[in-house]
Design an enzyme around this catalytic site. Structure first.
Site: not given
Ligand code: PNS
Length: 163
Positions: A18, A42, A91, A129
């Site tokens: 990150h 999660k 990745r 993570s």
């Molecule tokens: O590190 P991660 O778990 O891959 O991050 C995923 C994350 C938190 C970026 C993604 O779940 C997200 O953007 N959530 C925000 C909620 C949202 O806006 N949802 C609508 C779009 S599908």
């Protein structure tokens, strides 16, 4: 005008992968807002506040990096803070399906917000993570996977201070 990008994620916990994306994105943007997002699919190990604090500890000497929390829809948050770009790290090809879906969903919700992908540096392509959590849980060595300044806090979470 200042170019501000939001780098969202679960960051449970933040890793060297990150940090690589954060620092490289500063070659493109003037300011990066690293945003800890509540992912309703999660069950996190660290609370939103703990995750924010860990990122803050390892970025606080750089005024171009801000750390925040978003508990709602990401695109609403991006607009609220006056940004128009989301940065994500990619990745392997296995990241692609999910990220593609998210990027297109976010564009459908807010066409004015662009998602930009940065390829991970090769040395971090295996790192996540969940890999860090797994190693820490099994008493393995997480040196080099997370910043040295937060290694102990992470170990403490899993081992209750032993070792
Ligand atoms: O590190 P991660 O778990 O891959 O991050 C995923 C994350 C938190 C970026 C993604 O779940 C997200 O953007 N959530 C925000 C909620 C949202 O806006 N949802 C609508 C779009 S599908």
């Amino acid at each position: 005008m200042e170019k501000i990008a939001v780098y969202p994620g679960s960051f449970d916990p933040v890793t060297n992968g990150h940090l690589d994306i954060i620092h490289r994105s500063l070659n493109i943007f003037d300011k990066i807002v690293v945003t800890v997002v509540r992912n309703r699919n999660k069950q996190p190990t660290f609370s939103l506040e703990e995750r924010k604090e860990l990122i803050h500890r390892v970025t606080e000497n750089n005024p171009k990096i801000v750390v925040d929390i978003c508990d709602g829809l990401l695109v609403d948050y991006v607009k609220e803070i006056g940004a128009n770009t989301i940065v994500k790290g990619l990745r392997a090809i296995s990241d692609f399906d999910y990220e593609f879906q998210m990027a297109l969903t976010n564009r459908k919700l807010s066409p004015e917000i662009e998602t930009v992908f940065l390829m991970t540096s090769g040395e971090f392509s295996f790192l996540s993570s969940s890999v860090v959590r797994e190693i820490a849980k099994l008493n393995g060595d997480i040196s080099g996977l997370v910043p040295a300044g937060i290694k102990q806090v992470i170990e403490h979470k899993f081992r209750g201070g032993k070792r």
